[in-house]
Design an enzyme around this catalytic site. Sequence first.
Site, PDB file in Angstrom:
ATOM      1  N   GLU A 306      43.899  41.939  46.878  1.00 56.74           N
ATOM      2  CA  GLU A 306      45.093  42.696  46.482  1.00 56.74           C
ATOM      3  C   GLU A 306      46.361  42.056  47.029  1.00 56.74           C
ATOM      4  OE1 GLU A 306      44.927  44.903  44.270  1.00 56.74           O
ATOM      5  OE2 GLU A 306      42.740  45.079  44.246  1.00 56.74           O
ATOM      6  N   HIS A 385      43.376  37.981  36.409  1.00 55.46           N
ATOM      7  CA  HIS A 385      42.081  37.631  36.991  1.00 55.46           C
ATOM      8  C   HIS A 385      41.456  36.453  36.254  1.00 55.46           C
ATOM      9  CE1 HIS A 385      42.507  42.005  37.974  1.00 55.46           C
ATOM     10  NE2 HIS A 385      42.178  41.530  39.162  1.00 55.46           N
TER      11      HIS A 385
END
EC number: 3.4.24.-
Length: 788
Positions: A306, A385
């Site tokens: 994160e 991602h």
Amino acid sequence: MLLLLLLLLLLPPLVLRVAASRCLHDETQKSVSLLRPPFSQLPSKSRSSSLTLPSSRDPQPLRIQSCYLGDHISDGAWDPEGEGMRGGSRALAAVREATQRIQAVLAVQGPLLLSRDPAQYCHAVWGDPDSPNYHRCSLLNPGYKGESCLGAKIPDTHLRGYALWPEQGPPQLVQPDGPGVQNTDFLLYVRVAHTSKCHQETVSLCCPGWSTAAQSQLTAALTSWAQRRGFVMLPRLCLKLLGSSNLPTLASQSIRITGPSVIAYAACCQLDSEDRPLAGTIVYCAQHLTSPSLSHSDIVMATLHELLHALGFSGQLFKKWRDCPSGFSVRENCSTRQLVTRQDEWGQLLLTTPAVSLSLAKHLGVSGASLGVPLEEEEGLLSSHWEARLLQGSLMTATFDGAQRTRLDPITLAAFKDSGWYQVNHSAAEELLWGQGSGPEFGLVTTCGTGSSDFFCTGSGLGCHYLHLDKGSCSSDPMLEGCRMYKPLANGSECWKKENGFPAGVDNPHGEIYHPQSRCFFANLTSQLLPGDKPRHPSLTPHLKEAELMGRCYLHQCTGRGAYKVQVEGSPWVPCLPGKVIQIPGYYGLLFCPRGRLCQTNEDINAVTSPPVSLSTPDPLFQLSLELAGPPGHSLGKEQQEGLAEAVLEALASKGGTGRCYFHGPSITTSLVFTVHMWKSPGCQGPSVATLHKALTLTLQKKPLEVYHGGANFTTQPSKLLVTSDHNPSMTHLRLSMGLCLMLLILVGVMGTTAYQKRATLPVRPSASYHSPELHSTRVPVRGIREV
């Protein structure tokens, strides 16, 4: 409703738990307004200094300051007492460790003071272009309560001030600049809370022949069932009708249910004048911080994931990346990159920057540069991602599968180099094994099921995860888009966890060992043949098929880069030649030695156990033989013999009151002579093998063994009840030594007597010949068992 209840009752035994967490960054970042330093709302003498440009070609490590405020301004207020305090301390410990890792990787310079959002504190601005205070705040928002970042309230001490401006003249200062945060390049706000995102997951069902209403009703019921038990359903679950019955059956062997679904999520909130991220917030889902299923390392890796999003690995920030052809230290030559992402002819989104493309080509063993690194297909044209089929195990894929299986890989670090905001310490990269050297076709949907790469699998069997830390099931998920791989199970199948080993007294016929240095191997080893089984030898199995083997846990020890040896319970260390199959003394079957997977890094090689791990001291070895009598004229075929041998073994174990871990390699001849080797496996609880052997001898002498098999009764013959062979090496050596000494004494005595007789009497006839007694060794070869 009865149908749903029946389905839910059938559901639990088929659950396959998969410890995975998904990332919500894209939807989270979309909900946050990114602030840059605006045209100042303060007089020039009150303005905070801007970011200092680097003056050295040796920038300092990135300085990340974390700030845990413990506020409750968002949904899901969290009680900081009791469990909450423990969860908060876990979060802060993870943040400290994650930021320390980043500080050794990325580097910039400069002080830090955050901006206020005029849209929040200002209700109206001057609209006359000819006014000297054009577009400055003319009316304050009476409801303004300060700035926040993803629910975390930013202290005024971290913020620039603001003022109210008249149409003409100087402003009225409302709030001066705060002192700012010294010696800081990035401010990370930390929250621990119960929020709606922490429980956000949906279930979609594919039920051919079902109405939409019925599918919706079943979806709601399954979701409710899962959430009450602390699980969250993965997005896809397929059911099918069985014949004409109204009861659905599972289309596959398992339903995948994950828990926890979301560990944490984060977003960037503020940028500097060159669009570099200055501040962000990470929100931890409180209910998972106190979960024993998440280790400290798991939380650290989730935090690191994160944090990298907040630092710039984000679909929302790719378009702001900088191109600095003259190097990091000459920022005046930097400009916004013109092409960071693109879609190929199949619609696949690629990250196409130079360092990333070169890094992927090097990883796949391709000369030159690749055309870009695929990004995961997500809603819209933005993705934050890597594509899971290509970069499984990378820290920046969309699902997190535990710290043990996650790497901060070179391709991810190359992306931060391409951002133009950081310099990267590439020596901090961790080797990514998935797809290494597999060529340009690796990871494509069109090739993953062809058997061209052993990183993927077909079918639904049990095997080994590609890192060989865990046993796995050949399966897929939405991220793999139909490709299949051995995905780790969470039911105690981690080979490296000693607590997953067999309980005391439980039979371990495959010789598995659970230990920090154990790894998963494809094998079909067994210490005993079951009815219908045949021992396999490498010469008879030139092309060993994956389907014939299963994942088993055995001890391994690195002997060099790519070289290692293995140990099975009770066996010696055996060299394992990568890419070959080997046999293990004392076991039927084969063990496959993976190539290019084990002992590849310095960390692996340095983990050599020295001295080699010794699990226990081997017990003596015995051979027990029983002659059986059956019905007159009764004959047995080969399969019937094997079945009878198994039945006799079960009866012996029952008679001795022990587990089967004492008995190995049972067999029976056509003349009904049963033979079994007796030795005590490591971890086997109970008396010594010598004690058990003696007890069985006495018991069987008093009462013959009776076995019923194949419709006939078999009993041990009293006159030929027991023939034993002691295989204790020390006792055998002692007896041999005593026998030899006795023979020598007899020979010396005979020679002395003969000489005396020759001297005392006339040689009227030849002396009688003397036959020394023959010494019968009690050592009987034990096939497949090494004598120790």
